[in-house]
Design a protein around this motif. Structure first.
Motif, mmCIF file in Angstrom:
data_model
loop_
_atom_site.group_PDB
_atom_site.id
_atom_site.type_symbol
_atom_site.label_atom_id
_atom_site.label_comp_id
_atom_site.label_asym_id
_atom_site.label_seq_id
_atom_site.Cartn_x
_atom_site.Cartn_y
_atom_site.Cartn_z
ATOM 1 N N ILE A 17 -15.770 -11.780 -1.366
ATOM 2 C CA ILE A 17 -15.272 -10.483 -0.894
ATOM 3 C C ILE A 17 -14.095 -10.696 0.052
ATOM 4 O O ILE A 17 -13.070 -9.993 -0.033
ATOM 5 C CB ILE A 17 -16.395 -9.672 -0.220
ATOM 6 C CG1 ILE A 17 -17.443 -9.261 -1.261
ATOM 7 C CG2 ILE A 17 -15.834 -8.442 0.494
ATOM 8 C CD1 ILE A 17 -18.707 -8.662 -0.676
ATOM 9 N N ALA A 18 -14.185 -11.678 0.940
ATOM 10 C CA ALA A 18 -13.086 -11.976 1.866
ATOM 11 C C ALA A 18 -11.846 -12.428 1.098
ATOM 12 O O ALA A 18 -10.717 -12.052 1.449
ATOM 13 C CB ALA A 18 -13.508 -13.046 2.865
ATOM 14 N N THR A 19 -12.031 -13.205 0.046
ATOM 15 C CA THR A 19 -10.903 -13.651 -0.781
ATOM 16 C C THR A 19 -10.227 -12.464 -1.440
ATOM 17 O O THR A 19 -8.995 -12.360 -1.451
ATOM 18 C CB THR A 19 -11.390 -14.653 -1.847
ATOM 19 O OG1 THR A 19 -11.955 -15.787 -1.188
ATOM 20 C CG2 THR A 19 -10.254 -15.099 -2.747
ATOM 21 N N PHE A 54 -6.244 -11.399 -0.508
ATOM 22 C CA PHE A 54 -5.193 -11.407 -1.515
ATOM 23 C C PHE A 54 -4.899 -10.022 -2.095
ATOM 24 O O PHE A 54 -4.087 -9.895 -3.006
ATOM 25 C CB PHE A 54 -5.536 -12.400 -2.626
ATOM 26 C CG PHE A 54 -5.461 -13.824 -2.150
ATOM 27 C CD1 PHE A 54 -4.247 -14.423 -1.871
ATOM 28 C CD2 PHE A 54 -6.616 -14.559 -1.955
ATOM 29 C CE1 PHE A 54 -4.184 -15.726 -1.420
ATOM 30 C CE2 PHE A 54 -6.570 -15.869 -1.501
ATOM 31 C CZ PHE A 54 -5.343 -16.449 -1.226
ATOM 32 N N GLY A 55 -5.562 -8.986 -1.593
ATOM 33 C CA GLY A 55 -5.284 -7.618 -2.036
ATOM 34 C C GLY A 55 -5.696 -7.361 -3.472
ATOM 35 O O GLY A 55 -5.011 -6.645 -4.195
ATOM 36 N N MET A 56 -6.823 -7.906 -3.876
ATOM 37 C CA MET A 56 -7.302 -7.759 -5.251
ATOM 38 C C MET A 56 -8.215 -6.542 -5.387
ATOM 39 O O MET A 56 -8.882 -6.159 -4.439
ATOM 40 C CB MET A 56 -8.065 -9.026 -5.665
ATOM 41 C CG MET A 56 -7.250 -10.287 -5.590
ATOM 42 S SD MET A 56 -8.258 -11.786 -5.658
ATOM 43 C CE MET A 56 -8.925 -11.688 -7.286
ATOM 44 N N HIS A 57 -8.257 -5.963 -6.571
ATOM 45 C CA HIS A 57 -9.202 -4.900 -6.946
ATOM 46 C C HIS A 57 -9.122 -3.671 -6.049
ATOM 47 O O HIS A 57 -10.145 -3.055 -5.754
ATOM 48 C CB HIS A 57 -10.641 -5.425 -6.973
ATOM 49 C CG HIS A 57 -10.837 -6.632 -7.811
ATOM 50 N ND1 HIS A 57 -10.670 -6.617 -9.167
ATOM 51 C CD2 HIS A 57 -11.160 -7.903 -7.490
ATOM 52 C CE1 HIS A 57 -10.887 -7.831 -9.653
ATOM 53 N NE2 HIS A 57 -11.183 -8.629 -8.646
ATOM 54 N N GLY A 58 -7.965 -3.313 -5.595
ATOM 55 C CA GLY A 58 -7.833 -2.108 -4.791
ATOM 56 C C GLY A 58 -7.814 -2.346 -3.288
ATOM 57 O O GLY A 58 -7.577 -1.417 -2.523
ATOM 58 N N LYS A 72 -3.430 -5.599 1.073
ATOM 59 C CA LYS A 72 -3.109 -6.797 1.849
ATOM 60 C C LYS A 72 -2.751 -6.401 3.266
ATOM 61 O O LYS A 72 -1.931 -5.515 3.477
ATOM 62 C CB LYS A 72 -1.900 -7.518 1.250
ATOM 63 C CG LYS A 72 -2.211 -8.535 0.220
ATOM 64 C CD LYS A 72 -0.942 -9.300 -0.097
ATOM 65 C CE LYS A 72 -1.178 -10.280 -1.201
ATOM 66 N NZ LYS A 72 0.020 -11.073 -1.482
ATOM 67 N N GLU A 73 -3.387 -7.043 4.212
ATOM 68 C CA GLU A 73 -3.079 -6.795 5.621
ATOM 69 C C GLU A 73 -2.853 -8.139 6.290
ATOM 70 O O GLU A 73 -3.642 -9.062 6.114
ATOM 71 C CB GLU A 73 -4.230 -6.074 6.316
ATOM 72 C CG GLU A 73 -4.535 -4.708 5.743
ATOM 73 C CD GLU A 73 -5.696 -4.066 6.457
ATOM 74 O OE1 GLU A 73 -5.479 -3.514 7.553
ATOM 75 O OE2 GLU A 73 -6.806 -4.126 5.918
ATOM 76 N N ARG A 74 -1.764 -8.237 7.031
ATOM 77 C CA ARG A 74 -1.442 -9.473 7.721
ATOM 78 C C ARG A 74 -1.050 -9.177 9.155
ATOM 79 O O ARG A 74 -0.596 -8.081 9.479
ATOM 80 C CB ARG A 74 -0.271 -10.199 7.033
ATOM 81 C CG ARG A 74 -0.512 -10.582 5.598
ATOM 82 C CD ARG A 74 -1.499 -11.741 5.529
ATOM 83 N NE ARG A 74 -1.598 -12.273 4.194
ATOM 84 C CZ ARG A 74 -2.447 -11.871 3.271
ATOM 85 N NH1 ARG A 74 -3.284 -10.895 3.532
ATOM 86 N NH2 ARG A 74 -2.491 -12.418 2.086
ATOM 87 N N ILE A 75 -1.174 -10.176 9.989
ATOM 88 C CA ILE A 75 -0.684 -10.068 11.363
ATOM 89 C C ILE A 75 0.838 -10.019 11.270
ATOM 90 O O ILE A 75 1.440 -10.863 10.598
ATOM 91 C CB ILE A 75 -1.130 -11.280 12.205
ATOM 92 C CG1 ILE A 75 -2.655 -11.308 12.322
ATOM 93 C CG2 ILE A 75 -0.471 -11.269 13.570
ATOM 94 C CD1 ILE A 75 -3.190 -12.547 13.008
ATOM 95 N N PRO A 76 1.465 -9.053 11.916
ATOM 96 C CA PRO A 76 2.930 -8.987 11.852
ATOM 97 C C PRO A 76 3.541 -10.244 12.464
ATOM 98 O O PRO A 76 3.178 -10.650 13.567
ATOM 99 C CB PRO A 76 3.299 -7.751 12.669
ATOM 100 C CG PRO A 76 2.027 -7.009 12.896
ATOM 101 C CD PRO A 76 0.898 -7.967 12.693
#
Length: 140
Positions: free
Chosen positions: A110-112, A116-120, A123-127
């Protein structure tokens, strides 16, 4: 609550292995043994897009098989055990390992998917901090 986003994939996966929300690292990931929550109670991450299906079971089988193989070889070569004794040792150990790995493996899957922004998932990243310009450094 503003989530503390993980800095790397490994940090997100470790949060999943610990059965915590991959986004904030604090909220629970599961409401039952293998049933994920619909939303993280703390950061409100929507967990409904996850599609882990049978992959965690495959991970648990592969890891269990690779850990059990040397043990089976050692028991059969170094200890002259009969088939009943081998089964009495190996079957409970293998079942325990499989069951113990299922939930952490599902959390990691689930974390993967989230990372990677899979299945809906989004993607969220630290700016990232922007690189300093010549104006910031005072260079000509």
């Amino acid at each position: 609550m503003t989530p503390t986003l993980p800095a790397s994939y490994s940090q997100a996966a470790l949060r999943g292995i610990r059965c915590r929300c991959p986004r904030c690292g604090e909220g629970r990931l599961f409401r039952k043994w293998l049933k994920p929550l619909d939303r993280c109670a703390l950061c409100t991450l929507d967990l409904t897009p996850q599609r882990s299906d049978d992959f965690p079971a495959y991970i648990a089988m592969i890891v269990t098989g690779h850990l059990m193989a040397p043990l089976i070889i050692a028991l059969s070569k170094d200890f002259h055990l009969g088939p009943a004794a081998m089964f009495a040792i190996l079957i409970p150990l293998a079942v325990t390992m499989m069951i113990g790995m299922l939930q952490p493996a599902k959390g990691a899957v689930i974390a993967t998917q989230w990372w990677f922004g899979m299945h809906g998932f989004r993607k969220e990243r630290i700016p990232e901090r922007e690189a300093p310009t010549s104006e910031d450094t005072g260079a000509p």
